[in-house]
Design an enzyme around this catalytic site. Sequence first.
Site, short mmCIF file in Angstrom:
data_model
loop_
_atom_site.label_atom_id
_atom_site.label_comp_id
_atom_site.label_asym_id
_atom_site.label_seq_id
_atom_site.Cartn_x
_atom_site.Cartn_y
_atom_site.Cartn_z
N CYS A 55 0.81 -1.23 0.00
CA CYS A 55 0.00 0.00 0.00
C CYS A 55 0.85 1.28 0.00
O CYS A 55 0.33 2.37 -0.21
CB CYS A 55 -0.94 0.00 1.19
SG CYS A 55 -2.01 -1.44 1.22
N HIS B 33 -2.82 7.15 3.18
CA HIS B 33 -3.35 5.91 2.62
C HIS B 33 -4.69 5.62 3.29
O HIS B 33 -4.80 5.68 4.52
CB HIS B 33 -2.34 4.78 2.87
CG HIS B 33 -2.91 3.43 2.58
ND1 HIS B 33 -3.60 3.16 1.43
CD2 HIS B 33 -2.91 2.27 3.30
CE1 HIS B 33 -4.01 1.90 1.45
NE2 HIS B 33 -3.60 1.34 2.58
N ASN C 69 -10.20 -0.01 1.03
CA ASN C 69 -8.75 0.10 0.89
C ASN C 69 -8.33 -0.43 -0.48
O ASN C 69 -8.42 -1.63 -0.74
CB ASN C 69 -8.09 -0.72 2.01
CG ASN C 69 -6.58 -0.71 1.96
OD1 ASN C 69 -5.98 -0.31 0.97
ND2 ASN C 69 -5.95 -1.18 3.03
C1 LIG Z 1 -9.70 -5.12 10.82
C2 LIG Z 1 -10.25 -4.10 11.79
C3 LIG Z 1 -11.31 -3.24 11.12
C4 LIG Z 1 -10.90 -4.83 12.96
O1 LIG Z 1 -11.40 -3.89 13.87
P1 LIG Z 1 -11.14 -4.10 15.42
O2 LIG Z 1 -11.85 -3.02 16.13
O3 LIG Z 1 -9.65 -4.20 15.60
O4 LIG Z 1 -11.87 -5.46 15.67
P2 LIG Z 1 -11.27 -6.76 16.35
O5 LIG Z 1 -10.21 -7.37 15.49
O6 LIG Z 1 -10.92 -6.39 17.73
O7 LIG Z 1 -12.53 -7.70 16.31
C5 LIG Z 1 -13.61 -7.47 17.14
C6 LIG Z 1 -14.65 -8.53 16.87
O8 LIG Z 1 -15.30 -8.26 15.61
C7 LIG Z 1 -15.33 -9.44 14.83
N1 LIG Z 1 -15.30 -9.10 13.43
C8 LIG Z 1 -14.23 -9.04 12.60
N2 LIG Z 1 -14.63 -8.69 11.37
C9 LIG Z 1 -15.97 -8.52 11.44
C10 LIG Z 1 -16.91 -8.14 10.48
N3 LIG Z 1 -16.61 -7.86 9.21
N4 LIG Z 1 -18.20 -8.03 10.89
C11 LIG Z 1 -18.56 -8.30 12.15
N5 LIG Z 1 -17.69 -8.67 13.09
C12 LIG Z 1 -16.39 -8.78 12.73
C13 LIG Z 1 -14.14 -10.23 15.26
O9 LIG Z 1 -14.31 -11.60 14.96
C14 LIG Z 1 -14.09 -9.94 16.74
O10 LIG Z 1 -14.99 -10.80 17.38
P3 LIG Z 1 -14.57 -11.54 18.75
O11 LIG Z 1 -14.29 -10.42 19.72
O12 LIG Z 1 -15.77 -12.34 19.05
O13 LIG Z 1 -13.35 -12.34 18.39
C15 LIG Z 1 -9.12 -3.18 12.34
O14 LIG Z 1 -8.29 -3.91 13.21
C16 LIG Z 1 -8.28 -2.60 11.25
O15 LIG Z 1 -8.75 -1.84 10.42
N6 LIG Z 1 -6.95 -2.88 11.25
C17 LIG Z 1 -6.07 -2.39 10.23
C18 LIG Z 1 -6.23 -3.22 8.98
C19 LIG Z 1 -5.60 -2.56 7.78
O16 LIG Z 1 -5.65 -1.38 7.63
N7 LIG Z 1 -5.03 -3.37 6.87
C20 LIG Z 1 -4.44 -2.93 5.67
C21 LIG Z 1 -3.21 -2.15 5.92
S1 LIG Z 1 -2.56 -1.50 4.44
#
Ligand SMILES: CC(C)(COP(=O)(O)OP(=O)(O)OC[C@H]1O[C@@H](n2cnc3c(N)ncnc32)[C@H](O)[C@@H]1OP(=O)(O)O)[C@@H](O)C(=O)NCCC(=O)NCCS
Length: 315
Positions: free
Chosen positions: A118, A243, A273
């Site tokens: 990215c 980004h 993204n």
């Molecule tokens: C992926 C992301 C949105 C998850 O958000 P978060 O607040 O960290 O959520 P968590 O990982 O703590 O997950 C919380 C819960 O939601 C659930 N969950 C994950 N994806 C879900 C979805 N699409 N819908 C509903 N629930 C979801 C998980 O399973 C977890 O459940 P659990 O607590 O029972 O295990 C966030 O971590 C993120 O954006 N990270 C950066 C990713 C990124 O930018 N990647 C590319 C970089 S270039």
Amino acid sequence: MNKLKGIKVIATGRALPKECLANSDMEKLVETSDEWIYERTGIRQRYRCVKGEENTNTLAVNAAKDALLKSGIDKNEIGVVVVATSSVEHVFPSTAAMVQKELELDEKVFCFDLSAACTGFIYGLTVARGLLSDSSKPYALVVGSEQLSRLIDYTDRNTCILFGDGAGAAIIKLDDGDFYHVEYTRGNDEALYIGGIGGGERYLQMNGREVFKFAVKALAQVIEELLDAAHKTIEDIDCVICHQANERIIRSVMRKYAGSEHKFYMNIENYGNTSAASIPIVMSELDDKNNLKNKTCLMAGFGAGLTYGGILASI
Ligand SMILES: CC(C)(COP(=O)(O)OP(=O)(O)OC[C@H]1O[C@@H](n2cnc3c(N)ncnc32)[C@H](O)[C@@H]1OP(=O)(O)O)[C@@H](O)C(=O)NCCC(=O)NCCS
């Protein structure tokens, strides 16, 4: 960091696939909800290539054609074509070679793909600027193009809701304005990973929480480092282009810049993204609104690798 020869953006372009998936469409694929996705990411919809019709090459070509048309330049004056991508259609020829073919560019052109996930478009602009210093032609075409949908498991709710396909392009030339850049790579293959011809996991693997923490720190570091190098403050900057990975990541960073929040452009709501395409898609939207050229911009990116970096430039 020394002051370097800068760049001028001549024109920008973008291309999106035909299929648009709203969060309600994602609800049909995995157990999720519009509310969860929007609250945690800021995303409402993303685009996906139609199989057999669209891919990283066609998107790159269309974004490049859009920029070329708007530029009014003689296309044979383009001496460098860099396509930043992690989702190549072919191992070879490169995406950049296909852009050269479809735009019918002169054979005397330095064409290649660049892989920095990215952060690819940021790396691409800096590399193209360096190559122009040594080119007999005045213009470089820098493209970010991705079809990450092919590398995403649409049964994995942790990842599939985040990513979209698309491309953005910019035609640049050297100029006397400010130009500062920084790049970093951590040699990390755990936080974000996709296997390839050597095997490994075929679909994107991600540790979301780790990436989130890394991204907030990386963006903050890059922005501060560039402002320091240029002896500027956020007040001197017209627009900040981060980004677009998660609206909450950008909001965490901009909290530090009270009063300048409006300078942080966000369009993740509409595209998700798009990896290397996210920054040039923002650039082309800003350009359409006459808010890019002749402005002092700070761009910052992060991604798999873990790579991160940025550019502060009067473009
Ligand atoms: C992926 C992301 C949105 C998850 O958000 P978060 O607040 O960290 O959520 P968590 O990982 O703590 O997950 C919380 C819960 O939601 C659930 N969950 C994950 N994806 C879900 C979805 N699409 N819908 C509903 N629930 C979801 C998980 O399973 C977890 O459940 P659990 O607590 O029972 O295990 C966030 O971590 C993120 O954006 N990270 C950066 C990713 C990124 O930018 N990647 C590319 C970089 S270039």
